[in-house]
Design a protein around this motif. Structure first.
Motif, PDB file in Angstrom:
ATOM      1  N   VAL A  54      -0.848  -4.964   7.772  1.00 46.57           N
ATOM      2  CA  VAL A  54      -2.273  -4.948   8.075  1.00 46.57           C
ATOM      3  C   VAL A  54      -2.717  -3.489   8.010  1.00 46.57           C
ATOM      4  CG1 VAL A  54      -4.057  -5.500   9.778  1.00 46.57           C
ATOM      5  CG2 VAL A  54      -2.016  -6.969   9.572  1.00 46.57           C
ATOM      6  N   GLY A  55      -3.586  -3.178   7.034  1.00 47.43           N
ATOM      7  CA  GLY A  55      -3.985  -1.799   6.812  1.00 47.43           C
ATOM      8  C   GLY A  55      -5.469  -1.577   7.020  1.00 47.43           C
ATOM      9  N   PHE A  56      -5.808  -0.296   7.156  1.00 46.75           N
ATOM     10  CA  PHE A  56      -7.189   0.120   7.420  1.00 46.75           C
ATOM     11  C   PHE A  56      -7.528   1.281   6.498  1.00 46.75           C
ATOM     12  CE2 PHE A  56      -5.448  -1.965  10.999  1.00 46.75           C
ATOM     13  CZ  PHE A  56      -6.479  -2.704  11.552  1.00 46.75           C
ATOM     14  N   GLY A  57      -8.566   1.101   5.679  1.00 48.67           N
ATOM     15  CA  GLY A  57      -8.936   2.130   4.727  1.00 48.67           C
ATOM     16  C   GLY A  57      -7.879   2.261   3.651  1.00 48.67           C
ATOM     17  N   SER A  58      -8.102   3.194   2.729  1.00 45.67           N
ATOM     18  CA  SER A  58      -7.114   3.421   1.676  1.00 45.67           C
ATOM     19  C   SER A  58      -7.303   4.810   1.086  1.00 45.67           C
ATOM     20  CB  SER A  58      -7.222   2.365   0.583  1.00 45.67           C
ATOM     21  OG  SER A  58      -8.430   2.504  -0.123  1.00 45.67           O
ATOM     22  N   TYR A  59      -6.273   5.263   0.410  1.00 45.41           N
ATOM     23  CA  TYR A  59      -6.339   6.510  -0.341  1.00 45.41           C
ATOM     24  C   TYR A  59      -5.467   6.363  -1.576  1.00 45.41           C
ATOM     25  CZ  TYR A  59      -1.739   7.651   1.587  1.00 45.41           C
ATOM     26  OH  TYR A  59      -0.408   7.621   1.929  1.00 45.41           O
ATOM     27  N   HIS A  60      -5.743   7.190  -2.550  1.00 46.68           N
ATOM     28  CA  HIS A  60      -4.955   7.194  -3.776  1.00 46.68           C
ATOM     29  C   HIS A  60      -3.995   8.375  -3.715  1.00 46.68           C
ATOM     30  CE1 HIS A  60      -4.088   6.048  -7.895  1.00 46.68           C
ATOM     31  NE2 HIS A  60      -4.028   7.335  -8.178  1.00 46.68           N
TER      32      HIS A  60
END
Length: 150
Positions: A54-60
């Motif tokens: 279960v994740g929140f936000g993202s980045y590359h």
């Protein structure tokens, strides 16, 4: 040679349906509390990453090796042995905060807790904020630490 695609990617699976499959009722309660905490601290809604994170936000990210992909800014997963908290391993003050967090184990960027009641929620929130700040700053510079994975 083309890099393999990441196995853990954001998807449209239901967080609620995933948590309905968790057998340990205390982990279900702790997961609901973590969703509230992480949502509040990050400003993002909970999304599934792969089948069990279960994740929140993202980045590359992109490593010197050429490997790249997307990852959640912060995340957790209720596992049989413990709840895995996915936070950066490199944020300022991490080691000092771990010392006062409460009962846990850690490895690289993962912190493992059996129960939320075993740790200090205010310290967890401080760790989440530190992890978010670090990852956002490093992402903006394109200089993520390749050790920031479990």
């Amino acid at each position: 040679m083309t890099a393999k695609p990441a196995k853990t990617t954001e998807n449209s699976n239901s967080v609620g349906e995933f948590l309905d499959q968790v057998q340990d009722s205390e982990q279900v309660k702790d997961s609901a509390a973590l969703i509230q905490i992480m949502r509040h601290e990050s400003g993002y809604e909970a999304k599934m990453w792969g089948p069990a994170i279960v994740g929140f936000g993202s980045y590359h990210f992109k490593y010197d090796s050429g490997r790249e992909g997307d990852a959640p800014l912060i995340a957790f997963s209720p596992r049989k042995a413990a709840i895995s908290l996915y936070l950066s391993s490199s944020f300022e003050g991490r080691e000092e905060l771990l010392k006062i967090l409460g009962k846990h184990k850690s490895a690289k960027s993962c912190v493992y807790v059996k129960r939320l009641a075993d740790i200090d929620e205010s310290i967890l929130r401080e760790m989440i904020r530190g992890s978010l700040k670090y990852t956002r700053e490093k992402h903006a510079k394109g200089d993520l630490n390749k050790n920031d994975t479990c």
